[in-house]
Design a protein around this motif. Structure first.
Motif, PDB file in Angstrom:
ATOM      1  N   TRP A   1     -24.927 -10.820   4.931  1.00 44.43           N
ATOM      2  CA  TRP A   1     -24.623 -12.239   5.097  1.00 44.43           C
ATOM      3  C   TRP A   1     -25.892 -13.005   4.735  1.00 44.43           C
ATOM      4  N   SER A   2     -25.806 -13.919   3.758  1.00 46.60           N
ATOM      5  CA  SER A   2     -26.966 -14.663   3.298  1.00 46.60           C
ATOM      6  C   SER A   2     -26.770 -16.156   3.546  1.00 46.60           C
ATOM      7  N   LEU A   3     -27.787 -16.815   4.112  1.00 42.93           N
ATOM      8  CA  LEU A   3     -27.703 -18.238   4.414  1.00 42.93           C
ATOM      9  C   LEU A   3     -27.968 -19.027   3.135  1.00 42.93           C
ATOM     10  N   GLU A   4     -26.916 -19.513   2.504  1.00 39.21           N
ATOM     11  CA  GLU A   4     -27.031 -20.236   1.246  1.00 39.21           C
ATOM     12  C   GLU A   4     -27.481 -21.676   1.449  1.00 39.21           C
ATOM     13  N   ASP A   5     -26.975 -22.333   2.487  1.00 43.23           N
ATOM     14  CA  ASP A   5     -27.260 -23.744   2.734  1.00 43.23           C
ATOM     15  C   ASP A   5     -27.456 -23.947   4.232  1.00 43.23           C
ATOM     16  N   GLU A   6     -28.722 -24.059   4.650  1.00 44.10           N
ATOM     17  CA  GLU A   6     -28.996 -24.193   6.086  1.00 44.10           C
ATOM     18  C   GLU A   6     -28.468 -25.514   6.630  1.00 44.10           C
ATOM     19  N   GLY A   7     -28.579 -26.582   5.827  1.00 46.03           N
ATOM     20  CA  GLY A   7     -28.141 -27.884   6.295  1.00 46.03           C
ATOM     21  C   GLY A   7     -26.660 -27.928   6.629  1.00 46.03           C
TER      22      GLY A   7
ATOM     23  N   ARG B   1     -24.912 -25.133   7.162  1.00 51.20           N
ATOM     24  CA  ARG B   1     -24.618 -23.871   7.850  1.00 51.20           C
ATOM     25  C   ARG B   1     -23.681 -22.982   7.012  1.00 51.20           C
ATOM     26  N   LYS B   2     -23.932 -22.903   5.716  1.00 49.15           N
ATOM     27  CA  LYS B   2     -23.061 -22.156   4.814  1.00 49.15           C
ATOM     28  C   LYS B   2     -23.616 -20.765   4.545  1.00 49.15           C
ATOM     29  N   TRP B   3     -22.825 -19.737   4.838  1.00 49.33           N
ATOM     30  CA  TRP B   3     -23.192 -18.356   4.617  1.00 49.33           C
ATOM     31  C   TRP B   3     -22.344 -17.760   3.490  1.00 49.33           C
ATOM     32  N   SER B   4     -22.946 -16.825   2.749  1.00 55.52           N
ATOM     33  CA  SER B   4     -22.182 -16.054   1.765  1.00 55.52           C
ATOM     34  C   SER B   4     -22.161 -14.599   2.206  1.00 55.52           C
ATOM     35  N   TYR B   5     -21.143 -13.867   1.798  1.00 55.93           N
ATOM     36  CA  TYR B   5     -20.983 -12.483   2.238  1.00 55.93           C
ATOM     37  C   TYR B   5     -20.912 -11.550   1.033  1.00 55.93           C
ATOM     38  N   GLY B   6     -21.594 -10.421   1.142  1.00 56.85           N
ATOM     39  CA  GLY B   6     -21.551  -9.407   0.096  1.00 56.85           C
ATOM     40  C   GLY B   6     -21.472  -8.024   0.709  1.00 56.85           C
ATOM     41  N   GLN B   7     -20.880  -7.103  -0.034  1.00 51.41           N
ATOM     42  CA  GLN B   7     -20.725  -5.734   0.447  1.00 51.41           C
ATOM     43  C   GLN B   7     -21.047  -4.765  -0.672  1.00 51.41           C
TER      44      GLN B   7
END
Length: 384
Positions: free
Chosen positions: A282-288, A290-296
């Protein structure tokens, strides 16, 4: 200003500063008759870290040269590639191994022992631009592995009868400042700028009651991130912007956050979990926002005798996942796995076994609580 002109101006400034200081030491004449100061500066900046530390005792002038801000900046541009530190704790001593992070090696890597200060102990460890922070009973202790020295920070305000002071170290790259963050009793949050004659300052922006967990924090692009829980109680991630000295709260993107390791991945905050077959990120793409992206990614480590003992310990600045063995029987290995390239490389540390200090059963060694892996460590000649 082009690069050549900037270099000339830097040399002129360095020479002026050094000439002034050498006159104070009364050895300007001897220096001018032998090696010019700017040449001495250039030679010292090209030496290996161990030599620089050793040569500081040659003279007061050499000691001064190698501790100036200009020298540290010049040296940082010529510094060696980042390395991985393996730190084993035995009672009041640290046994430190280092290995080049971007090279494969199967040879013995030199280690050294260092004694922990009496007022400092290990709770969380992370390498922050070459420095490492220990928590103490009433104060934070900063360790510089390059010069092998410890620096004790002033006692924060209002510690009272607290058993220990919880805190984190951060580096603000825009202004080039180290700052320490301290949390006392959950609501008393203070910050201190290292290297200046300042006292602890109470944080007033975005502060709220919270208690950090025992997990290691991460400093990424001038922001300290760490896990904590608040009054609800609720577990969350706390961010502290070092430049603006402001807190923010970030919620976890998943429920089972305990099995995820908080790391810096591709320059952003990330939460990584690894099983025997799958890596989740889980990577924090946009802290402002609170947007996370997910990869596997599917984990395809080659079968070997270490496989079932490998444990995820961190991530390199190149995006490689670091795994270490959970046993000291035989030679100790560090495995690097690149999930995007599906590639693997391995470093073996010969010589860790064979010494009684590496016999965990006899000395009560704990690979969970007494062993630390610190990736992306760089040289630092900072002295406070």
């Amino acid at each position: 200003m082009d690069e050549q002109e900037e270099k000339k101006q830097r040399k002129r400034q360095s020479s002026s500063i050094l000439t002034t200081r050498s006159s104070q030491y009364g050895n300007h004449k001897s220096q001018s008759n032998s090696i010019p100061l700017d040449i001495t500066f250039e030679i010292l900046s090209r030496l290996p870290a161990k030599s620089i530390v050793r040569y500081r005792s040659v003279s007061k002038l050499w000691s001064f040269i190698t501790t100036t801000r200009e020298f540290i900046k010049t040296r940082s541009k010529k510094t060696s590639p980042p390395c991985v530190l393996l730190i084993f704790r035995k009672h009041d001593k640290l046994i430190v191994f280092s290995s080049p992070q971007r090279k494969n090696t199967y040879s013995y890597v030199e280690d050294y022992h260092i004694e922990i200060p009496k007022n400092g102990f290990i709770r969380r460890l992370d390498s922050v631009h070459g420095l490492i922070c220990f928590e103490g009973s009433k104060q934070l202790v900063i360790w510089n592995p390059t010069v092998k020295r410890f620096f004790t920070l002033p006692e924060p305000q209002g510690t009272g009868d607290e058993y220990y002071v919880g805190g984190f170290l951060g580096y603000e790259p825009i202004e080039g400042k180290y700052k320490a963050l301290c949390i006392v009793r959950g609501w008393n949050t203070q910050v201190l700028t290292l290297g200046v004659q300042e006292s602890w300052r109470v944080v007033t922006k975005g502060g709220f009651v919270h208690w950090p967990t025992k997990d290691t924090g991460r400093c990424i692009n001038g922001v300290i991130y760490y896990k904590a829980f608040d009054m609800v109680p609720r577990h969350a991630i706390i961010s502290f912007d070092l430049r603006y000295e402001e807190f923010k709260l970030i919620e976890f993107p998943m429920r089972d956050y305990d099995r995820f390791l908080m790391v810096s991945y591709e320059g952003r905050l990330a939460l990584i979990s690894s099983t025997s077959s799958v890596v989740e990120i889980w990577s924090l793409e946009d802290e402002g926002n609170r947007k996370w992206s997910y990869g596997q990614f599917h984990l395809s480590l080659p079968p070997n005798k270490y496989l079932k003992w490998l444990d995820l310990k961190g991530v390199t600045d190149a995006g490689e996942l670091i795994y270490t063995g959970m046993s000291l029987n035989g030679s100790f290995c560090v495995v690097y796995f690149d999930p995007k390239k599906n590639s693997i490389r391995e470093t073996k540390f010969q010589g860790i076994t064979g010494n009684e200090i590496w016999q965990p059963d006899r000395l009560g060694f704990d690979l969970v609580n007494d062993f630390y892996v610190l990736p992306n460590h760089i040289e630092s000649f900072i002295s406070f």
